[in-house]
Design an enzyme around this catalytic site. Sequence first.
Site, mmCIF file in Angstrom:
data_model
loop_
_atom_site.group_PDB
_atom_site.id
_atom_site.type_symbol
_atom_site.label_atom_id
_atom_site.label_comp_id
_atom_site.label_asym_id
_atom_site.label_seq_id
_atom_site.Cartn_x
_atom_site.Cartn_y
_atom_site.Cartn_z
ATOM 1 N N ASP A 145 20.760 -39.807 -24.177
ATOM 2 C CA ASP A 145 19.580 -40.168 -23.392
ATOM 3 C C ASP A 145 19.580 -41.666 -23.100
ATOM 4 O OD1 ASP A 145 18.927 -37.591 -23.654
ATOM 5 O OD2 ASP A 145 17.082 -37.901 -24.819
ATOM 6 N N GLU A 196 22.104 -43.682 -22.797
ATOM 7 C CA GLU A 196 23.076 -44.031 -21.748
ATOM 8 C C GLU A 196 22.542 -43.629 -20.375
ATOM 9 O OE1 GLU A 196 27.233 -43.675 -24.261
ATOM 10 O OE2 GLU A 196 26.193 -41.866 -23.658
ATOM 11 N N TYR A 197 21.903 -42.487 -20.342
ATOM 12 C CA TYR A 197 21.307 -42.031 -19.086
ATOM 13 C C TYR A 197 20.227 -43.023 -18.637
ATOM 14 C CZ TYR A 197 18.695 -39.116 -15.821
ATOM 15 O OH TYR A 197 18.064 -38.645 -14.707
ATOM 16 N N ASP A 198 19.370 -43.421 -19.609
ATOM 17 C CA ASP A 198 18.305 -44.376 -19.274
ATOM 18 C C ASP A 198 18.884 -45.677 -18.741
ATOM 19 O OD1 ASP A 198 16.523 -42.540 -20.136
ATOM 20 O OD2 ASP A 198 16.158 -43.473 -22.092
ATOM 21 N N SER A 231 6.514 -10.188 -0.811
ATOM 22 C CA SER A 231 6.226 -9.982 -2.231
ATOM 23 C C SER A 231 6.916 -8.695 -2.671
ATOM 24 C CB SER A 231 4.723 -9.946 -2.478
ATOM 25 O OG SER A 231 4.182 -8.895 -1.759
ATOM 26 N N LEU A 232 6.639 -8.240 -3.848
ATOM 27 C CA LEU A 232 7.374 -7.084 -4.371
ATOM 28 C C LEU A 232 6.421 -5.973 -4.766
ATOM 29 C CD1 LEU A 232 9.846 -8.877 -6.807
ATOM 30 C CD2 LEU A 232 10.483 -7.591 -4.772
ATOM 31 N N GLU A 256 17.155 -8.928 -12.484
ATOM 32 C CA GLU A 256 16.827 -10.323 -12.832
ATOM 33 C C GLU A 256 15.469 -10.370 -13.512
ATOM 34 O OE1 GLU A 256 16.546 -12.190 -9.031
ATOM 35 O OE2 GLU A 256 18.625 -11.739 -8.540
ATOM 36 N N LYS A 292 11.789 -11.308 -13.924
ATOM 37 C CA LYS A 292 10.771 -11.730 -12.960
ATOM 38 C C LYS A 292 9.952 -12.812 -13.646
ATOM 39 C CE LYS A 292 7.246 -9.971 -9.840
ATOM 40 N NZ LYS A 292 6.089 -10.776 -10.165
ATOM 41 N N ASP A 322 7.289 -15.650 -14.359
ATOM 42 C CA ASP A 322 5.899 -15.828 -13.988
ATOM 43 C C ASP A 322 5.660 -17.297 -13.669
ATOM 44 O OD1 ASP A 322 3.535 -14.709 -13.508
ATOM 45 O OD2 ASP A 322 2.843 -14.654 -15.584
ATOM 46 N N ARG A 365 4.783 -20.538 -1.239
ATOM 47 C CA ARG A 365 4.870 -19.290 -0.492
ATOM 48 C C ARG A 365 3.670 -19.155 0.459
ATOM 49 N NH1 ARG A 365 2.832 -14.069 -1.661
ATOM 50 N NH2 ARG A 365 3.978 -12.545 -0.434
ATOM 51 N N TYR A 405 16.417 -17.511 -6.832
ATOM 52 C CA TYR A 405 16.711 -16.083 -6.841
ATOM 53 C C TYR A 405 17.061 -15.504 -5.478
ATOM 54 C CZ TYR A 405 11.679 -15.917 -5.778
ATOM 55 O OH TYR A 405 10.451 -16.129 -5.240
ATOM 56 N N LYS A 426 17.222 -5.308 -7.497
ATOM 57 C CA LYS A 426 17.515 -5.524 -6.073
ATOM 58 C C LYS A 426 18.792 -4.807 -5.669
ATOM 59 C CE LYS A 426 15.719 -10.224 -6.295
ATOM 60 N NZ LYS A 426 15.995 -11.652 -6.286
ATOM 61 N N LYS A 453 7.661 -3.789 -14.170
ATOM 62 C CA LYS A 453 6.898 -4.691 -15.044
ATOM 63 C C LYS A 453 7.066 -4.372 -16.533
ATOM 64 C CE LYS A 453 4.213 -7.358 -13.381
ATOM 65 N NZ LYS A 453 3.117 -7.554 -12.491
ATOM 66 N N CYS A 461 -27.087 -27.033 -33.612
ATOM 67 C CA CYS A 461 -25.662 -27.360 -33.699
ATOM 68 C C CYS A 461 -25.152 -27.095 -35.118
ATOM 69 C CB CYS A 461 -25.463 -28.828 -33.326
ATOM 70 S SG CYS A 461 -23.807 -29.429 -33.687
ATOM 71 N N CYS A 485 -24.469 -30.811 -36.751
ATOM 72 C CA CYS A 485 -25.504 -31.813 -37.019
ATOM 73 C C CYS A 485 -26.915 -31.239 -37.053
ATOM 74 C CB CYS A 485 -25.428 -32.946 -35.992
ATOM 75 S SG CYS A 485 -26.010 -32.433 -34.370
ATOM 76 N N CYS A 544 -24.511 -29.174 -27.687
ATOM 77 C CA CYS A 544 -25.310 -29.875 -28.687
ATOM 78 C C CYS A 544 -25.951 -31.069 -27.978
ATOM 79 C CB CYS A 544 -24.394 -30.340 -29.814
ATOM 80 S SG CYS A 544 -25.108 -31.608 -30.847
ATOM 81 N N CYS A 594 -24.064 -36.705 -32.584
ATOM 82 C CA CYS A 594 -23.535 -35.625 -33.429
ATOM 83 C C CYS A 594 -22.188 -36.061 -34.008
ATOM 84 C CB CYS A 594 -23.363 -34.360 -32.596
ATOM 85 S SG CYS A 594 -22.439 -33.050 -33.440
HETATM 86 S S1 IVH Z 1 12.707 -11.691 -5.205
HETATM 87 C C1 IVH Z 1 11.732 -9.949 -1.286
HETATM 88 N N1 IVH Z 1 13.345 -12.381 -7.649
HETATM 89 O O1 IVH Z 1 7.807 -12.447 -7.759
HETATM 90 C C2 IVH Z 1 12.072 -10.460 -2.621
HETATM 91 N N2 IVH Z 1 11.099 -12.662 -6.971
HETATM 92 O O2 IVH Z 1 6.077 -10.356 -6.587
HETATM 93 C C3 IVH Z 1 10.966 -11.228 -3.213
HETATM 94 N N3 IVH Z 1 9.657 -13.661 -8.671
HETATM 95 O O3 IVH Z 1 6.866 -14.100 -4.821
HETATM 96 C C4 IVH Z 1 11.308 -12.130 -4.274
HETATM 97 N N4 IVH Z 1 11.198 -13.874 -10.218
HETATM 98 O O4 IVH Z 1 7.484 -15.510 -6.846
HETATM 99 C C5 IVH Z 1 12.359 -12.295 -6.744
HETATM 100 N N5 IVH Z 1 14.074 -12.954 -9.753
HETATM 101 C C6 IVH Z 1 13.099 -12.881 -8.859
HETATM 102 C C7 IVH Z 1 11.783 -13.314 -9.138
HETATM 103 C C8 IVH Z 1 10.804 -13.180 -8.164
HETATM 104 C C9 IVH Z 1 9.918 -14.075 -9.908
HETATM 105 C C10 IVH Z 1 8.326 -13.711 -8.029
HETATM 106 C C11 IVH Z 1 8.339 -14.416 -6.700
HETATM 107 C C12 IVH Z 1 7.752 -13.467 -5.715
HETATM 108 C C13 IVH Z 1 7.024 -12.518 -6.599
HETATM 109 C C14 IVH Z 1 6.958 -11.169 -5.931
#
Ligand code: IVH
Length: 724
Positions: free
Chosen positions: A86, A88-90, A135-136, A166, A168, A170, A189, A277, A342, A366, A460, A463, A478, A483
Amino acid sequence: MNLQRKPLGLPANFAWQRKDSTRAKSRVAELCVFFPISISPVLHCEWEVERLKVIGKVKQRVEDLRGLIDYHNYRYYVLDSPEISDAEYDELMRELRQLEAGHPELITPHSPTQRVGAPPVEAFGVVEHPEPLLSLANTFSYEELAAWHKRATALLARRSFDLVCEPKIDGLAVALTYVDGFLAIGATRGDGYRGENITQNLRTVRSIPLSVPKEAPPRFEVRGEVYLPKAGFKKLNEQRAKEGLPLFANPRNAAAGSVRQLDSSITAKRPLDIYVYALGWAEGKAVPDTHWEIMQYLESLGFKINPSMVLARTIEEAESHYQDWLESREGWPYEADGMVVKANEITFQQEMGSAAHEPRWAIAYKFPAVQGTTRVIDIGINVGRTGSLNPYAILEPVRVGGAIISQAALHNEDDIHRKDIRIRDSVVVQRAGEVIPEIVGPVVSLRTGEEKIFHMPSRCPVCGARVIKPEGEAMHRCTNAACPSQALERIKHFVSRGAMDIDGVGEKLCLALFNAGLVRDAADLYYLTREQLLGLERLADKSVSNVLNSIERSKNRPLARIIFALGILHVGQEYAELLAQNFSSVDELAQASQERLLSLPSIGPRIADSIVAFFEQEGNRRIIEKLRRAGVRLEKAEAKEVKPKELPLTGLEFVITGKLETFTRPEAEARIKALGGKAGSDVTKKTSHLVVGAEPGSKLAKAQKLGAKILNEAEFIQLLEEKV
Ligand code: IVH
């Protein structure tokens, strides 16, 4: 190590270090902007030649340093395998910063020094996504997953097709556009078609490459999930708890909150990370034709891809990975809420296409939430520094998803009653990784009749002072500003990192000083003597000197810190910063009227009231006087008159009616305020604009009568964009 040396072991396609003639040409073009005369074909004199030589050398070193730093960033943040310490990086960063400070003309947005964040913007611009971000669809069982697979095979008229699985994550979906080798746009998005331009903020994420090798397509867009690792989330919440700020409910909210900061220097302080992704689109170069290979390709360009990603030949194989992940995901450093499955072949993806907002070629499978059942032994209460009574459940310890839970936050009385949680109830508790455990609800069938309904005490618990519940607020408070619990929490807050940052005075010492009666309020810290400190148990001579030195040093903190340290209700670090930009001293802030405060962007009545009330209190004024007498600086280093800035919507008042599609109402109002406008709830003579969403109410007729300008949503967005 010799920092001049070029790093060894560069991947073959790693171009940051190489001489790249197109890149060099574009740098010259950049320089021409700054030195129009000196780069001109005719060099006027020898001095000019010398100057160019020096600049050329500096420029070369700056570029070398950038290459080295980008490379070591990549080793550290993407590969997780650093080659240098670190320190050296700094040292590399320090040298680059120094050269850039002497030659600001050499700074480009792509320099690693620019990852620290830029000055606040007034609002985010809007980015149109050339290809929508879909979205999915979700499934929660293997049967549903198998049914999806069956539909997909039927669509393709095939028995089977390769799948990629993959995690997913959060977090928050982002789209990163690279043009001619550099990160040009980073966007959220949004609604899938239009997102917010958060380029500045995303530049601060270390694992997002600011530049890519010359092999990359000239224009392309990469998609991924920006997230806060579990450890970072935990640390952030611990810090927020200390500062009396509301906690983030989960890493997703924390990541979104961090990325959507108007001030990117705040984003820069949050340990955000990314996994990419997908390749959104690419121009000017052929790219691989399976998702799996595209991911490897993106990895070779310097992007971070999830190492847990796997290829599955059949849906049964995908299920078996899913079962493995149910076990292993506890150990992942990030929060994931499922598996994304996918189709691997891009042509198959195209063949299947999408329905409404979801592709048919991918699905989110999920994970079940991690839950357990236990009993509420009792409900305890902490009194925070602002006097809020914070209830929490004391639980019979239970193991949920690999961790032992013995407490759960309960937020406030209304929440407890809404969920009907009673003392001695059996309850279902839920935990999502590092998220603070929460009680989902009681198991009513297990009630024995011995359960007790919880009521907030009228006094409280610390106090004994009267407890009130201010109108419109969820929290009980309170009423005793003196307090002991509040007082102690306020002192702890005053010395904490983001506030006066008094090194050596931690929570334990605060408690000892408080219990010994030496420090009753924060200002007392500045009157401590060596003898008093030596009188405390376990404080040696040397530590006493250290403590006294850090207290002394803290007298000259910037104005924003002292404002934050005062602990005004609702004034967190970000608002303190804003106030410091608009007031030159604590005294000026103390005298500010509610009206003046309300005229500042993003300050609403709740905060304005709280500020005014704070300075009205005799006790608070006394502490400020005591601080002043002790020599604590209560104004800006160079106090100067700061006028509130004229903003594009200053003087205009907006009212919104009906439902907007692009924003929630608070979001729209925040945009208006960020541009200096006011947002009202009723149409009056002062209303200059009425924004009309779907199903408007009677306000439309009234506004027409009063002559306000009527805007539909598109016109409103256009107005915001023009003014950004
Ligand atoms: S693929 C059309 N891959 O999930 C394909 N999404 O519910 C759409 N997410 O908005 C995305 N990990 O924010 C994909 N490995 C992954 C993901 C992923 C998280 C989220 C992403 C997307 C949401 C869809």
